[in-house]
Every structure is written in C-alpha cells, then in structure tokens.
Write a protein that holds these residues in place. Structure first.
Motif, PDB file in Angstrom:
ATOM      1  N   HIS A 374       0.858  -1.198   0.000  1.00  0.00           N
ATOM      2  CA  HIS A 374       0.000   0.000   0.000  1.00  0.00           C
ATOM      3  C   HIS A 374       0.894   1.248   0.000  1.00  0.00           C
ATOM      4  O   HIS A 374       0.982   1.971   0.998  1.00  0.00           O
ATOM      5  N   LYS A 376       0.612   4.161  -1.075  1.00  0.00           N
ATOM      6  CA  LYS A 376       0.025   5.492  -0.869  1.00  0.00           C
ATOM      7  C   LYS A 376       0.321   6.042   0.524  1.00  0.00           C
ATOM      8  O   LYS A 376       0.297   7.256   0.730  1.00  0.00           O
ATOM      9  N   VAL A 506      -4.630  10.193   1.063  1.00  0.00           N
ATOM     10  CA  VAL A 506      -4.952   8.817   1.442  1.00  0.00           C
ATOM     11  C   VAL A 506      -6.436   8.756   1.788  1.00  0.00           C
ATOM     12  O   VAL A 506      -6.916   9.527   2.620  1.00  0.00           O
ATOM     13  N   ASP A 507      -7.144   7.829   1.169  1.00  0.00           N
ATOM     14  CA  ASP A 507      -8.563   7.667   1.451  1.00  0.00           C
ATOM     15  C   ASP A 507      -8.784   6.698   2.605  1.00  0.00           C
ATOM     16  O   ASP A 507      -7.892   5.917   2.961  1.00  0.00           O
ATOM     17  N   ASP A 510      -8.099   3.162   1.717  1.00  0.00           N
ATOM     18  CA  ASP A 510      -6.671   2.826   1.706  1.00  0.00           C
ATOM     19  C   ASP A 510      -6.187   2.540   3.122  1.00  0.00           C
ATOM     20  O   ASP A 510      -5.388   1.625   3.351  1.00  0.00           O
ATOM     21  N   PHE A 514      -4.652  -1.030   4.446  1.00  0.00           N
ATOM     22  CA  PHE A 514      -3.342  -1.121   5.100  1.00  0.00           C
ATOM     23  C   PHE A 514      -3.480  -1.791   6.457  1.00  0.00           C
ATOM     24  O   PHE A 514      -2.676  -2.669   6.819  1.00  0.00           O
TER      25      PHE A 514
END
Length: 531
Positions: A374, A376, A506-507, A510, A514
C-alpha cells in the motif's frame, strides 16, 4: 589574530539555538574540534566544537540566551598570531579621550558637557569593538552588561580578576570614578519642572532607605567610613553628574526620589552608586510584594513555565501538522497470541547476543511489509509542486517520550535489516533520545512513524501526523482481553491499533486496507519470513 566563531547551522531549517552551557571560560586554551558549548536546537542538544587551536578571548551570549544562527558567540586568539595589534589603536583612542576629558575640566562647563556628549556618541562603537573582539578585553558577560547599563567604556576598565579579567565590581568602580571626575565639570540639577527627571521611581517618606538593602554611601550596608544620607526623597532639586543622570534614566529612577549622599552648596548631591542601590532596593521591595502575593491560595494554584526550546518546537510541529493536513484515524484490533509465542521463543536467543527483543521490531517489519503493498501511505504531498511523492525506501520513525518532550528517532532502511539489528538500533536510539545525546541527523528522514502509547497504558488514540508524512500508526497496550471465538468468549492477547492518515492523499479505504494487511502480518508473524 582574532578569530570570530558564529553559531553554525547544525540542521536544515534551524534558525536559532539556546546556549545550554559553556564548556570553556575566557582565557582557556582550546584545541581544534574541542567542544566549547552545548547548544539546544530543535529537538536535540549538540556540542559545538572549536574551529581552531587557540585561546578563548570572549564569550558573548550567556547561558540560557537564544541566539540566531550566524551570530558570533565566541572569539579566539589564534595561536602563533599577534594579539596586541588591536590594542594599540584602542589605547591611543582612550589616551586621546583622557586628554580631552582633562581639557574639558579646565575649560568652561559647556565644553565639559559637550565632551560628555561626544563620549556618549562613541559608546556604541566601543561596545561593538568589545563584542567583536577588537582590543584585548577579558570580561564576564555580566560585566559587559553592567558596562552597557552604566555607560562605561569596558576597554578602559582595569580588571582585578584572574589574568586581568574585568568583573562587575570593576565596572561599577569605574562608573563611580567617572562620576567623581564629572564633578569638576558641570553638575546637572534635577527639578520636576525641567522635564529631565524620570517618574519611574515611587515617592518615599523622609529618612534613610529602610528596605534591607545597603544605603547609599555604605557599600556593605553596615558601618564604615562612607557618609550616611543627609536627605531623603521627594526633593525639588538634585545635583548629579551627567553620567549619574544617564544611569538614573536607564534604571527608571527619579533622581529627586533617591536619598542624597551629601550636601553641596546647599543642594542635595547624588552619585551613580546611590542610584543603583536605590533601584536595587525598589526591585527587592517589588520582589517581596510578588512573593507575598504568590503565597495566597490563588498563587499556589498557578505556576508559570516558559514556552520555549523543545516544548515550543514540538508545539509548532503539532500545530503545523494538525492545521495543514486533514486528519482521519482508523481503529482496529489484532489478536496476537502467535506473535507473543514467537517473541517468547526468540527472546532467549536475543539475550545471548546482548539484545533486548521487544515487540517493536515485529511491528516495524509488519509496517514495511504493509507499505510495500500500500505505497500510498509511504508518501508526502509537495504542495508547491502540486505532486505526491511516493517513496521507495522505508525509514521508520519511533516516537519516544523523554523528559524534554516527544522525540522521533529514525531507523533507516528497515526493509533491509533483521529483527535483532532493528531491535538493537531502536534500543540505542531511544536511549540516546532520552539522555539528549542523539544527533539531529538521527531525528530526520522518516517516511512513516510508529507511536507506542500502549507502553504507558491505553488502547486507542488519535495520533497527530509526523508532518509531512502521510500516515502514523499508534499501538495500544498488548494484553489479554475477551475475544469471541467459535461462539465462546475466551481470553486472547490483543493489540489495538490507531492509524492516522493525511486525507488529502490517502482515502479511508486505503487506510482500512493497510490496517488489514498489517493485522495479517502481526497475527501470523511467520509471514514476515517471506519478506
């Protein structure tokens, strides 16, 4: 040759530092790279080394002062170079001023006053000369400060301290001597109507000053050969030398309120020493009043602590992070019985190698494995360029509570290190942070941070981002808690987590993804062997 040494830039973005302590004194011999001072900048205390072999000529800021990067903090006489050249010009100038003073005494009062004015005009130049090391003057910082307050040329003061060092008392004696010389010229007369008297001092009743401070004319405050005051405050006229009037103005004292030392031609005469003692008596009285007020119930409930140094640095960083990046925190819980068993099996092996194995290395390895899936969250936002920087290296910061505040030591390249190496580095960095020996470089460069608030109790929190990082993982207390398993409530070791993200890049999905990956790794630590 005199070498000036300026406070260096010990790290990117540092604009100032606080002098914590001087490790040398004026007159000490030093060698190149020898530590001369401890300076607190940002989150670390660093030692500042001497750039040369030589002798300490002048220490400029006092301990506790905050100075800007690039400011001269100390000067050296470099070994093998002449150090007396700067004295010749200074001595010649002082001799010329002395001749001018003698001539002024013999001429009219107006000329004497003009000479005093000219002396005042050169005061700033002399102060600059002393502070930059031109001329061989050894003086304590307190002595230099008093010299500036009293308008004394410190370069003309004979020092009575070791190696001719000028002390505070030397400066005060020189100021008193200047007052005596001024008596040969014109003495100023203060009155409430001439606009020259300060109104800073309170009115006093008739009689000598009785505040526990030495009275004017009696330096020790006891019996002696000095005359006692013959008149107290609230006069209409006061005789005083120009230098004394300058001292009174600087101290915020009304000359007409200062008990006089003697009478001259029917007028009260006041010296600069009397002014200083009166000002000190007023300060002591104000301090006594403040201490009395502090003894009241309200005073006992309030303590004022300066907001500066590391505490202010932390506050500024937290404010910048919170008010720049929109924070969102995701919470979850991992069941980590397998992690507890794995650590228990490996701990004796680590002990044999002298390494204390904690859960933190497992967490850090799981973080890196999750970041690779991940990316991001291993990023930052470059607002000026309008770009998201996704990083392909993994430096993990470990938030550490210290007596000075929160610090974040950084373990570089965690993906390329084993559990024992990570554990060793974390233990070392945390200890260095707590004893304030950590370097600035060891506090920079993290791409993701972990904060273990569970070490002091608690399950969940809302960690603030270590800006400009995109995420920070908070770890709660690892302990047994009730867990439902196959319809039954059983005791299991659980690890609460709190993941804060920068919602600009970052949503929430996300963050959840993670967290799920991280939980998978800590619930099944053998998976870390595949990374």
């Amino acid at each position: 040759m005199v070498r000036e040494f300026k406070l260096p830039d010990v790290g990117e973005g540092v604009a100032e530092g606080e002098i914590v302590s001087w490790l040398v004194e004026e007159g000490d011999t030093v060698t190149e790279d020898q530590a001369v001072a401890e300076v607190e900048t940002d989150k670390a205390i660093v030692e500042v080394p001497s750039p040369v072999d030589g002798t300490v000529r002048e220490i400029i800021p006092e301990e506790g002062e905050v100075v800007a990067v690039g400011s001269v903090i100390i000067t050296f006489d470099v070994e093998g170079e002449p150090v007396e050249e700067g004295q010749t010009e200074g001595e010649a100038r002082r001799a010329a001023e002395s001749d001018a003073g003698t001539a002024a005494e013999a001429d009219s009062p107006g000329e004497a006053e003009q000479a005093t004015t000219q002396g005042d005009a050169t005061e700033e130049t002399v102060a600059e000369e002393v502070s930059t090391g031109e001329g061989r003057v050894f003086a304590a910082p307190s002595a230099r400060r008093v010299a500036r307050e009293l308008g004394v040329d410190i370069a003309a003061v004979d020092g009575s301290g070791p190696s001719g060092r000028v002390t505070e008392q030397d400066v005060r004696r020189a100021a008193e001597s200047a007052d005596t010389e001024g008596e040969s010229g014109e003495l100023d007369v203060s009155s409430p109507m001439d606009g020259s008297a300060s109104t800073g001092g309170p009115e006093m009743t008739e009689g000598p000053v009785d505040s526990g401070a030495p009275s004017p004319g009696s330096p020790a405050g006891g019996a002696g050969g000095s005359p006692s005051p013959v008149e107290s405050a609230d006069r209409d006229r006061t005789l005083a030398a120009p230098a004394t009037r300058r001292v009174a103005e600087e101290q915020g004292v009304d000359l007409n309120a200062v008990p006089a030392t003697e009478q001259r031609d029917g007028e009260a005469f006041v010296t600069s020493e009397a002014v200083m003692q009166y000002a000190e008596a007023q300060r002591q009285a104000q301090q006594s009043q403040a201490e009395t007020a502090a003894q009241t119930p309200a005073g006992e409930r309030v303590e004022r602590v300066q907001y500066k140094g590391v505490r202010k640095t932390i506050g500024d960083a937290m404010s910048r992070s919170k008010y720049t990046a929109p924070h969102v925190t995701h919470h979850d819980t991992a069941v980590v019985d397998a992690l507890v068993e794995t650590r228990e099996r490996l701990k004796p092996r680590a002990d044999e190698r002298g390494i204390r194995l904690t859960y933190m290395p497992f967490v850090m390895k799981a973080v890196v494995a999750s970041l690779k899936q991940h990316p991001k969250l291993n990023a930052e936002l470059d607002e000026e360029a309008g770009e998201i920087l996704r990083k392909n290296y993994y430096n993990v910061g470990v938030a550490t509570a210290t007596d000075a505040g929160l610090m974040v030591p950084v373990v570089d390249d965690v993906d390329g290190k084993g559990l024992l190496q990570i554990s060793s580095e974390v233990n070392e960095l945390v200890q260095k942070a707590r004893d304030r020996s950590i370097s600035r470089d060891e506090l920079q460069g993290s791409t993701f941070s972990v904060t273990n608030f569970g070490a002091i109790g608690g399950e969940y929190a809302t960690p603030i981002l270590n800006y400009p990082e995109a995420a920070i993982l908070g770890i709660g207390e690892l302990k047994q808690r009730p867990v439902v398993e196959d319809g039954e409530v059983v005791a299991k070791h659980t690890l609460p987590i709190s993941l804060t993200i920068d919602h600009r890049i970052v949503d929430g999905a996300d963050a959840a993804a993670f967290a799920n990956t991280f939980i998978e790794y800590v619930e099944n630590p053998e998976l870390l062997l595949l990374e």
